[in-house]
Enzyme design. Structure first.
Site, mmCIF file in Angstrom:
data_model
loop_
_atom_site.group_PDB
_atom_site.id
_atom_site.type_symbol
_atom_site.label_atom_id
_atom_site.label_comp_id
_atom_site.label_asym_id
_atom_site.label_seq_id
_atom_site.Cartn_x
_atom_site.Cartn_y
_atom_site.Cartn_z
ATOM 1 N N TYR A 142 50.803 73.574 34.397
ATOM 2 C CA TYR A 142 51.649 74.620 33.815
ATOM 3 C C TYR A 142 52.111 74.221 32.404
ATOM 4 C CZ TYR A 142 55.636 77.206 32.339
ATOM 5 O OH TYR A 142 56.495 77.921 31.539
ATOM 6 N N ASN A 182 71.189 93.476 18.252
ATOM 7 C CA ASN A 182 71.795 92.187 17.902
ATOM 8 C C ASN A 182 71.907 92.028 16.382
ATOM 9 O OD1 ASN A 182 72.149 91.516 20.559
ATOM 10 N ND2 ASN A 182 70.192 90.442 20.735
ATOM 11 N N SER A 201 55.740 84.212 33.920
ATOM 12 C CA SER A 201 54.404 84.352 33.322
ATOM 13 C C SER A 201 54.539 84.376 31.802
ATOM 14 C CB SER A 201 53.712 85.611 33.840
ATOM 15 O OG SER A 201 54.541 86.737 33.685
ATOM 16 N N ARG A 202 53.492 83.952 31.133
ATOM 17 C CA ARG A 202 53.597 83.655 29.699
ATOM 18 C C ARG A 202 52.405 84.190 28.912
ATOM 19 N NH1 ARG A 202 58.247 80.434 27.957
ATOM 20 N NH2 ARG A 202 59.331 80.092 29.907
ATOM 21 N N ALA A 255 63.995 81.280 28.283
ATOM 22 C CA ALA A 255 63.999 82.628 28.867
ATOM 23 C C ALA A 255 65.340 83.343 28.703
ATOM 24 C CB ALA A 255 63.574 82.581 30.344
ATOM 25 N N ARG A 269 58.464 74.553 34.457
ATOM 26 C CA ARG A 269 58.773 73.146 34.223
ATOM 27 C C ARG A 269 59.463 72.572 35.458
ATOM 28 N NH1 ARG A 269 62.652 72.925 31.309
ATOM 29 N NH2 ARG A 269 62.856 75.075 30.600
ATOM 30 N N ASP A 273 61.043 78.840 19.095
ATOM 31 C CA ASP A 273 61.432 77.938 20.191
ATOM 32 C C ASP A 273 61.968 76.579 19.725
ATOM 33 O OD1 ASP A 273 61.669 77.452 22.988
ATOM 34 O OD2 ASP A 273 59.857 76.240 22.952
HETATM 35 O O1 SAT Z 1 57.493 76.003 29.710
HETATM 36 S S1 SAT Z 1 58.107 75.736 28.402
HETATM 37 O O2 SAT Z 1 58.992 74.608 28.505
HETATM 38 O O3 SAT Z 1 57.087 75.450 27.426
HETATM 39 C C1 SAT Z 1 58.957 77.077 27.911
HETATM 40 C C2 SAT Z 1 60.385 76.953 28.185
HETATM 41 O O4 SAT Z 1 60.757 76.733 29.328
HETATM 42 O O5 SAT Z 1 61.186 77.077 27.232
HETATM 43 MN MN MN Z 2 61.970 76.921 25.067
#
Ligand code: SAT
Ligand code: MN
Length: 616
Positions: A211, A517, A389-390, A263, A83, A291
């Site tokens: 991205y 955790n 990387s995702r 992350a 981002r 998320d």
């Molecule tokens: O790239 S994203 O914004 O979708 C993932 C993140 O940074 O949390």
């Molecule tokens: Mn996020």
């Protein structure tokens, strides 16, 4: 319908007679001038066609279909891997509405700028129209969007991350509203990359990026930035939070939402497998979301949360069968990998941390042969996979996806957790004294930066509620909204702060994290019971007594040969008043300089209490 009549071909017209939808699509096509317009239905055949097309254009690489059925690899441009917060704007008529933390641009200027950049940029290309829903279609929580894009990668990702299809157009109906999203790859020029939000017009424009977080407009752009603005006006909340369900030994189920910056392990916590000792007791974790949480006040005076997404856009490096078995299992089918390495021996994928041994024949994330003998853990430039990387995996793939994942009403929250990466100061866990103090704790969050956003990594910065990059309006008003929400809930969740990232003088992590955790979650649940277990009241809130964190069968070595002991637990639970006095000054400075005049009085009061407590 002017331009749409002129395109060389149009596949489907979405079967909608909603004039606003047709007008938006027509205007977008008029601007970008694609040769073809294709409406996305999300049906299997259409997805298969697009995958084939993506492989033909080189946007996708088909992976080993026996080992990874329906899985593909995509590489972004090397300058387009995260981002871009400095090129992300909130465009409200009044600058003040965006607040001092967001970048702001006058909407008229922003539209002109983006239109200039995108004009004619889809010539010779196809514009895809994606009707999608955030939340279960037809539920009270659901909000709808239409994203137009010239990227097959975006289409295929949106079909995993959101609910896509004609039923969305039906749900929008002839008159209904939706969020407009315009995305054009243009030239992937970083100098002309803009991620623009127009909360007053329900519009998002993204140009010159390919991205995830910049272009999957349902995600951060809509479900957080635009939705947080809508939530403020409509009395609900859009938060950067995972949602997990815990089955307790007595069979009851409790739900927790937790906000961490990008992350910092949200996906890992959301799908955690409890240590064996806990599994034997009957504890089980199920994942509602990893998320984003949309949260509303229920009739019972509690907060109810849904995950508006339909998939996981998770960080690949570090994910393995021990660190997050469930996330890895989720990636075995129908997944798009972005910027990981390609193992050419068997056409599967690899990233740092997936296996301890380095595969001999990989193509790295930039498309070049990778030399494992040069690999140096500390030098990111030697990595096979990009640090950000995702994987984009369907939520339903997750072995522990919650049965409530598709619930229209969501799940009731017993606790909210805030957390960041803090090498020092912040203890493993503490509990806020009440709702307003919890809001203060969230507002005061800091965390070390990660590869999820462009820029330096490991720099401590304030990230209130993990929403710094995602609040679509003035951060002071956002805090006020939290305070106001507190007044509407007669049965609020308790608020906690955790820190899995404390290090010793040599930089070793003092707490094992991951499955362990659960030990902290157990304490949190016990604090949420009608008769909570006792805790130590400290300057910053309630901290566990060391005996109340169950260390049974914990086999963690802080460093080789240095086993984690109860003394280490005591160290990471301790509250150092001198450090917290400095932290309080830091928070005050942040309030005054970054957020300026709109900090709610309730938060100033909490800050005063903290200062006083640190002196006593
Ligand atoms: O790239 S994203 O914004 O979708 C993932 C993140 O940074 O949390
Ligand atoms: Mn996020």
């Amino acid at each position: 319908m002017n331009f749409l009549n002129k395109v060389k071909s149009a596949v489907g017209m979405g079967g909608t007679s909603n004039a606003k939808v047709r007008e938006f699509v027509d205007e977008s096509a008029e601007l970008a001038q694609p040769d073809r317009v294709v409406w996305i239905t999300g049906e299997k055949d259409q997805i298969e066609e697009l995958r084939k097309e993506g492989c033909k254009t080189g946007e996708l690489i088909k992976l080993n279909q026996e080992k990874l059925p329906d899985c593909y690899l995509h590489r972004t441009a090397v300058n387009d891997v995260a981002r871009v917060e400095d090129r992300t704007y909130i465009c409200t008529k009044e600058k003040d509405a965006a607040g001092p933390i967001n970048n702001w641009m006058d909407p008229k200027m922003a539209y002109e700028l983006c239109h200039e950049i995108a004009r004619g940029k889809m010539k010779g290309r196809t514009m895809y129209v994606i009707p999608y829903s955030m939340g279960v279609v037809g539920s009270d929580f659901a909000k709808y969007g239409i994203e137009v894009t010239d990227s097959i990668y975006v289409v295929l990702n949106m079909c995993i991350m959101t609910r896509v299809g004609d039923d969305v157009l039906e749900a929008i109906g002839d008159e209904g509203d939706f969020i407009k999203g315009f995305h054009a790859k243009c030239d992937i020029d970083p100098e002309k990359r803009y991620i623009m939000h127009f909360p007053e017009d329900n519009t998002i424009i993204s140009v010159n990026s390919g991205y995830g977080g910049n272009v999957l407009l349902g995600k951060k752009c809509f479900a957080l930035r635009i939705a947080s603005y809508l939530g403020k006006n409509e009395g609900w909340m859009a938060e950067h939070m995972l949602i997990l369900g815990i089955t307790c030994p007595d069979g009851t189920k409790k739900y927790i939402a937790a906000a961490f910056p990008s992350a910092c392990g949200k996906t890992n916590l959301a799908m955690l497998i409890p240590p064996e000792h806990y599994r034997k007791l009957g504890y089980k974790i199920e994942c509602v979301g990893d998320d984003i949480a949309w949260i509303r006040v229920g009739k019972d005076g509690r907060l109810w949360a849904v995950n508006p997404e339909n998939g996981y856009f998770g960080v690949a490096p570090g994910t393995n069968e021990h660190s997050n078995f469930n996330a890895l299992a989720s990636t075995k089918q129908g997944t798009i990998f972005t910027n990981v390495a390609l193992n050419t021996d068997d056409m599967t994928v690899w990233w740092e941390g997936l296996t301890p041994n380095l595969p001999p024949h990989c193509i790295d994330w930039t498309g070049k042969p990778w030399d494992p003998s040069k690999y140096n853990k500390k030098d990111k430039s030697t990595c096979a996979a990009n640090p950000n990387s995702r994987f984009t995996a369907p939520a339903k793939n997750c072995p522990v996806v919650s049965p409530e994942f598709d619930s229209k009403t969501g799940v009731p929250l017993s606790a909210i957790i805030f957390g960041g990466r803090r090498a020092s100061t912040t203890p493993l866990v503490y509990e806020a004294r009440d709702w307003n103090h919890g809001v203060f704790v969230g507002s005061a969050m800091s965390s070390e930066t990660t590869a999820a956003a462009a820029g330096a990594v490991g720099v401590l910065r304030h990230d209130p509620m993990a929403m710094k990059p995602f609040a679509g309006y003035h951060m002071g008003d956002y805090f006020q909204h939290w305070i106001d929400m507190g007044k509407k809930i007669s049965n609020p969740p308790k608020i906690f702060n955790v820190n899995w990232f404390r290090t010793d003088e040599d930089g070793n992590f003092m707490w094992p994290g991951f499955g362990d955790n659960m030990r902290v979650l157990e304490w949190i649940l016990k604090r949420c019971e009608a008769k909570p277990i006792e805790a130590e009241e400290t300057a910053i809130g309630f901290v566990p007594k060391a005996d109340d964190i169950d260390l049974e069968d914990m086999n963690y070595e802080i460093a080789p040969g240095r086993k984690f002991t109860k003394a280490d637990l005591e160290t990471i639970l301790a509250v150092d008043k001198d450090r917290w006095a400095k932290e309080a000054d830091e928070i005050e400075n942040y309030y005054n300089t970054a957020i300026q005049s709109r900090i709610p009085k309730e938060l100033w009061d909490c800050l005063e209490t903290l200062k006083k407590n640190c002196k006593d």
